[in-house]
Design a protein around this motif. Sequence first.
Motif, PDB file in Angstrom:
ATOM      1  N   SER B 320       6.745  67.430  15.380  1.00 60.54           N
ATOM      2  CA  SER B 320       7.665  68.253  16.167  1.00 60.54           C
ATOM      3  C   SER B 320       7.695  67.777  17.615  1.00 60.54           C
ATOM      4  O   SER B 320       8.734  67.787  18.256  1.00 60.54           O
ATOM      5  N   GLU B 321       6.525  67.317  18.108  1.00 59.78           N
ATOM      6  CA  GLU B 321       6.497  66.782  19.479  1.00 59.78           C
ATOM      7  C   GLU B 321       7.377  65.539  19.588  1.00 59.78           C
ATOM      8  O   GLU B 321       8.113  65.363  20.565  1.00 59.78           O
ATOM      9  N   LEU B 324      10.926  66.576  19.667  1.00 60.87           N
ATOM     10  CA  LEU B 324      11.267  67.111  20.979  1.00 60.87           C
ATOM     11  C   LEU B 324      11.468  65.977  21.978  1.00 60.87           C
ATOM     12  O   LEU B 324      12.449  65.956  22.729  1.00 60.87           O
ATOM     13  N   PRO B 407      14.879  62.458  14.715  1.00 67.04           N
ATOM     14  CA  PRO B 407      14.642  63.605  15.593  1.00 67.04           C
ATOM     15  C   PRO B 407      15.094  64.914  14.952  1.00 67.04           C
ATOM     16  O   PRO B 407      14.436  65.934  15.106  1.00 67.04           O
ATOM     17  N   VAL B 408      16.219  64.855  14.219  1.00 72.53           N
ATOM     18  CA  VAL B 408      16.750  66.080  13.635  1.00 72.53           C
ATOM     19  C   VAL B 408      15.732  66.679  12.663  1.00 72.53           C
ATOM     20  O   VAL B 408      15.379  67.856  12.752  1.00 72.53           O
ATOM     21  N   ALA B 410      12.587  65.950  12.432  1.00 71.87           N
ATOM     22  CA  ALA B 410      11.334  66.257  13.114  1.00 71.87           C
ATOM     23  C   ALA B 410      11.427  67.595  13.824  1.00 71.87           C
ATOM     24  O   ALA B 410      10.463  68.360  13.870  1.00 71.87           O
ATOM     25  N   LEU B 411      12.619  67.914  14.355  1.00 73.51           N
ATOM     26  CA  LEU B 411      12.763  69.156  15.102  1.00 73.51           C
ATOM     27  C   LEU B 411      12.790  70.368  14.198  1.00 73.51           C
ATOM     28  O   LEU B 411      12.528  71.477  14.628  1.00 73.51           O
ATOM     29  N   ARG B 412      13.123  70.153  12.925  1.00 77.29           N
ATOM     30  CA  ARG B 412      13.196  71.277  12.010  1.00 77.29           C
ATOM     31  C   ARG B 412      11.805  71.760  11.589  1.00 77.29           C
ATOM     32  O   ARG B 412      11.652  72.855  11.076  1.00 77.29           O
ATOM     33  N   THR B 413      10.779  70.892  11.812  1.00 77.40           N
ATOM     34  CA  THR B 413       9.434  71.328  11.446  1.00 77.40           C
ATOM     35  C   THR B 413       8.974  72.386  12.428  1.00 77.40           C
ATOM     36  O   THR B 413       9.381  72.403  13.583  1.00 77.40           O
ATOM     37  N   GLN B 414       8.147  73.276  11.950  1.00 71.48           N
ATOM     38  CA  GLN B 414       7.646  74.329  12.821  1.00 71.48           C
ATOM     39  C   GLN B 414       6.705  73.710  13.835  1.00 71.48           C
ATOM     40  O   GLN B 414       5.864  72.906  13.506  1.00 71.48           O
TER      41      GLN B 414
END
Lengths: 228, 415
Positions: B320-321, B324, B407-408, B410-414
Amino acid sequence: MPDASHAVVALEGVGRVYPTDPPVNALVDVDLSIAAGDWMAVEGPSGSGKSTLLNVVGCLDSPTSGTYWFEGIDVSDLTDRERTGLRSRRIGFVFQSFHLLRYRTVLENVMMAEVYRRHSRGGRKERALAALDRVGLTPRSDFLPMHLSGGEQQRVAIARALLGSPGLLLADEPTGNLDSATSARILDLFDGLHGEGLTIVMITHDPEVARRAHRRIHLRDGRLEEVR
Amino acid sequence: MKLLRSGRRTSKVPLSGITPVDLADEASAGLFARPGRMVLTVSGTVIGIAALVATLGLARTTGNRILGRFDELAATEIIITTKAAGDGSTQEWLPWDAPARMERLNGVVAAGDLTYVDTNGALISTSPISDPSHQTEFDLPVQAASPDLFRAVRAKLSTGRFFDRGNSLRADRVAVLGSGAALRLGITTVNQMPALRIGDDLFLIVGILDSVGRFPDLMGAIIIPEGTARADYQIASPETVVVETQIGAASLVAKQAPLALRPDNIAALKVASPPEPKRVRDAVANDLNALFLLLGGVSLVVGAIGIANVTLVSVIERTSEIGLRRAIGATRFHIALQFLLESTAMGLLGGIIGASLGSVVVVGVSALRGWTPVLDPLTPLLAPVGGAVIGLLSGTYPAWRATRMEPVAALRTQG
């Protein structure tokens, strides 16, 4: 045809096909224009293409057809690196799960927004404190995110997105992890930012939340319809 | 439209980028977010580098150590004699002022001469009366010495004094006894001015030796001033010159001595000087060394795998980092750079700690064994570089994995 030179976001016949077998048409012939100062909600059930639209508008993904102008710049024409630069400086992101770094203080999390802008560090702290002030979290600046409530964490994320005065605030289900009272306060904050002239696009599946926006569009099977 | 588009195209879109300071900051923040894990990760490299540095250092140290124990007494001693005259030549003699000549040389601490005195079989006694029930006459060696000899042989007195230059010049009949000789003669103190007789000549005993550093034979001898010996026993020339030098000066003084003593005939003298310290210069072909090097190499590989593993876990944990960072402007290159920097820093840290530990081991073992620690200065300097390279290599695959993340997604992970 959308007015490419004045709108913040202008989509013209944008389509996005995922090359799976069979191919998925996530977006089909989308025309959309978002003017500066708009406060818009994008609604739709899951699988309707909301996320794809978010990725395209947020310059995270390129359309497979059509044209996308962001602040008058044809994004489909940009290289990956140029899109990254645009995203870094002009678009502020707010996510459902906040995406704060756990081991950094609130202030450091906000300051991170400038890291990839090749800015010198001078004044960064002051700018971050000013952004925190806008979301009303100045007293929490030295806290770690885990010591904040969900609503406060989301406000930190909004402060991070506001750093460097972006042309567009792009929020993906910003209230998805929050209870209704907290959600209402986040939406109040969006109202306030809208009042200061910020352009906001919020993606949500919740009509109650979408109702707070001044303009609503609906996505269904990759097609767009404006809700009046 | 085309025109407008291309016009926009060339008008500058600000690129994202990161200053070195910010990059270092982000990487160190990533590292120190979990200090405990970092320590564990680094430990493999620490052990590997420490083993390598210690092995190389100890091989060098044992290869350079001086054989046997360093003997300070032997290393500062020069003994000059005339060559044993087989042909009865009169050419071979030492000057009477040999000690004075030697003391003028730089590096000489003390010099004295020593000559065996032939008493023509005269016996030594302390009593003028022949007592048939006890042995009263002894056959003891008599040596003639210059006053400075006592310093040159590091003699210590148990009682009394040494004879001095005046005694020698006046040919006084005084004697210093070795402790063994004193015991045989029954002399324990000089307070009552005991005397002894060599044949019929009476000598006043002025001192008794406690110990000597060189020429232990002196402990069993009667030592009389050289002036007295010349007057009474007609000795022609000193037999032996004993020189004590400063540490390290022995070989130089030994070279100069013949010229100082016999400039007319330097070949007439025999100079015994301490041998150069011998060093063992055996190769690192030692089996044990090879084993330790192998062990160090294996630990390094294990350390590298450890870093790779942890960095990979960290990449997955920080999905997630990464998402971001991509959203707020990091390119794939920036992401790779940060993870490579983090793993390289871990390797470098391991290298520095390992090199320090290895050096401590070399010094510690040397201290225990009494060796002089020797370490190639390049070893502790190159070790951290080696650690950094290991970190860099181990970070390559995880960093590549990090750049592959969309990124998309990766960003969906909590997060």
